[in-house]
Design an enzyme around this catalytic site. Structure first.
Site, mmCIF file in Angstrom:
data_model
loop_
_atom_site.group_PDB
_atom_site.id
_atom_site.type_symbol
_atom_site.label_atom_id
_atom_site.label_comp_id
_atom_site.label_asym_id
_atom_site.label_seq_id
_atom_site.Cartn_x
_atom_site.Cartn_y
_atom_site.Cartn_z
ATOM 1 N N LYS A 156 -11.722 -4.714 -3.895
ATOM 2 C CA LYS A 156 -12.810 -3.731 -3.882
ATOM 3 C C LYS A 156 -12.423 -2.470 -4.619
ATOM 4 C CE LYS A 156 -13.843 -4.655 0.833
ATOM 5 N NZ LYS A 156 -13.814 -4.134 2.187
ATOM 6 N N LYS A 214 -5.218 -10.412 -7.042
ATOM 7 C CA LYS A 214 -6.344 -10.703 -6.170
ATOM 8 C C LYS A 214 -7.554 -9.846 -6.546
ATOM 9 C CE LYS A 214 -6.678 -9.337 -1.862
ATOM 10 N NZ LYS A 214 -6.751 -9.148 -0.410
ATOM 11 N N LYS A 226 0.814 -1.220 0.000
ATOM 12 C CA LYS A 226 0.000 0.000 0.000
ATOM 13 C C LYS A 226 0.844 1.266 0.000
ATOM 14 C CE LYS A 226 -4.334 -1.814 1.766
ATOM 15 N NZ LYS A 226 -5.408 -1.724 2.742
#
Ligand code: AMP
Ligand code: TRP
Length: 328
Positions: free
Chosen positions: A196, A193, A111
């Site tokens: 969202k 993956k 991140k």
């Protein structure tokens, strides 16, 4: 009875990866354990959130918990920020952790990648997660495989503090990870993956997607040019991912699916997968729409908060006593 804790961030609608990787287990566990299922809004603000949307999402996730089958009379559903002890314990854990171990967290590294300076909350995020778990003396934490490192850190912290004070301050929790194959990959890029936050809405199937959107996303999904329905993650990640999804919704094994589509192309397989997925998702979506507007949701969250608070406050008191914080 064993105690279970898990949490989901209110950062958007849940997709089938969240469902198959986490929520399905939540439902299964509620008959064998005392379960606490949290909407972790304090985790969500590690990245900036729109305040109005965040509050809506808190309710969305809680309603989704109920829509997939979590029963608030059996399990406690609550919102993290409504129980003050999470932030309080997280500070104590911060003071028992090392920057070295936090720097090794791959989720943080991912991140923070490319950013000159990352938000501090992203860095200390695993400590808040550890606090969530340790506050409830949880024995079992059902999560996706991507959370393995965070669970390891939580265990390390619990063991470290128990050793330091030579008593059982915390229960050392265990992760309950999904079996291989329930890591759901993005439909457009099956080596990543399902997430969202990916830009392409057809990379995922949300639990609230309309039938037509589900169909479109599946029909568009990346496969390969071989046109043989065969499970091979290495060389055929796209079709293998779709077979996993098919299997997860239908209960069929890879071998059974290969047999069923022997001699058929991807078109037939995808068409059936559309049906299987719609049959799995439609009831969740319909139940969600009903619950989201109901008083039942708000009462469940009030009740969940009360139950959570009672346990969390007791643990925090024990921890403060152990560390010598406050007066009594
Ligand atoms: P998140 O969306 O990151 O808050 O994740 C909520 C839960 O769903 C966590 O337990 C994750 O490990 C799990 N999860 C998220 N994405 C996937 C995925 N693509 N496949 C399987 N599990 C997932
Ligand atoms: N970090 C988890 C995720 O991103 C969410 C989470 C926060 C969690 N606190 C938790 C999961 C405690 C299990 C237990 O998916």
């Amino acid at each position: 009875m064993k105690r279970v804790f898990s949490g989901v961030q209110p950062t958007g609608n849940l997709h089938i990866g969240n469902y198959l990787g986490a929520l399905k287990q939540f439902v299964e566990l509620q008959d064998e354990a005392e379960c606490f299922y949290c909407v972790v809004d304090q985790h969500a603000i590690t990245l900036p959130q729109d305040p109005k949307e965040l509050r809506e999402h808190n309710l969305d996730i809680a309603a989704l918990y109920m829509a997939v089958g979590i029963d608030p009379s059996k399990s406690s559903i609550f919102i993290q920020s409504e129980v003050q002890a999470h932030a309080a314990l997280s500070w104590v854990l911060t003071c028992s952790s090392y920057t070295g171990e936090l720097s090794r967290m791959t989720q943080f590294k991912d991140k923070a990648k490319g950013k000159e300076s990352a938000p501090t909350g992203l860095f200390t995020y695993p400590l808040l997660m550890a606090a969530d778990i340790l506050l409830y003396d949880a024995d079992i934490v059902p999560v996706g495989n991507d959370q393995k490192q965070h669970i390891e850190l939580t265990r390390d912290l619990a063991i470290r503090i128990n050793n330091r004070f030579d008593k059982k301050v915390f229960v050392v929790p265990e992760g309950r990870f999904m079996r291989e194959g329930t890591r759901v990959m993005a439909l457009d890029e099956p080596t990543k993956k399902m997430s969202k936050s990916a830009e392409n809405p057809h990379s995922r199937i949300s639990l609230l997607d309309e039938d037509s959107k589900i169909k479109k996303s599946i029909m568009k999904a990346t496969t390969d040019s071989e046109a043989i329905v065969r499970y091979d993650i290495e060389n055929k990640p796209g079709i293998s991912n779709l077979m996993d999804i098919y299997g997860a919704f239908s209960g069929k094994t890879h071998e059974e699916i290969e047999k069923m589509y022997d001699g058929h192309g991807y078109g037939d397989f995808k068409k059936d997968l559309v049906e299987v997925a719609i049959d799995g998702i439609r009831p969740i979506r319909e139940k969600f729409n009903e619950i989201r507007k109901s008083q039942e949701l708000l009462s469940a969250l009030d009740q969940g908060r009360e139950r959570a608070q009672t346990i969390a406050d007791k643990t925090l008191k024990r921890v403060y006593e152990t560390f010598g914080l406050g007066r009594k």
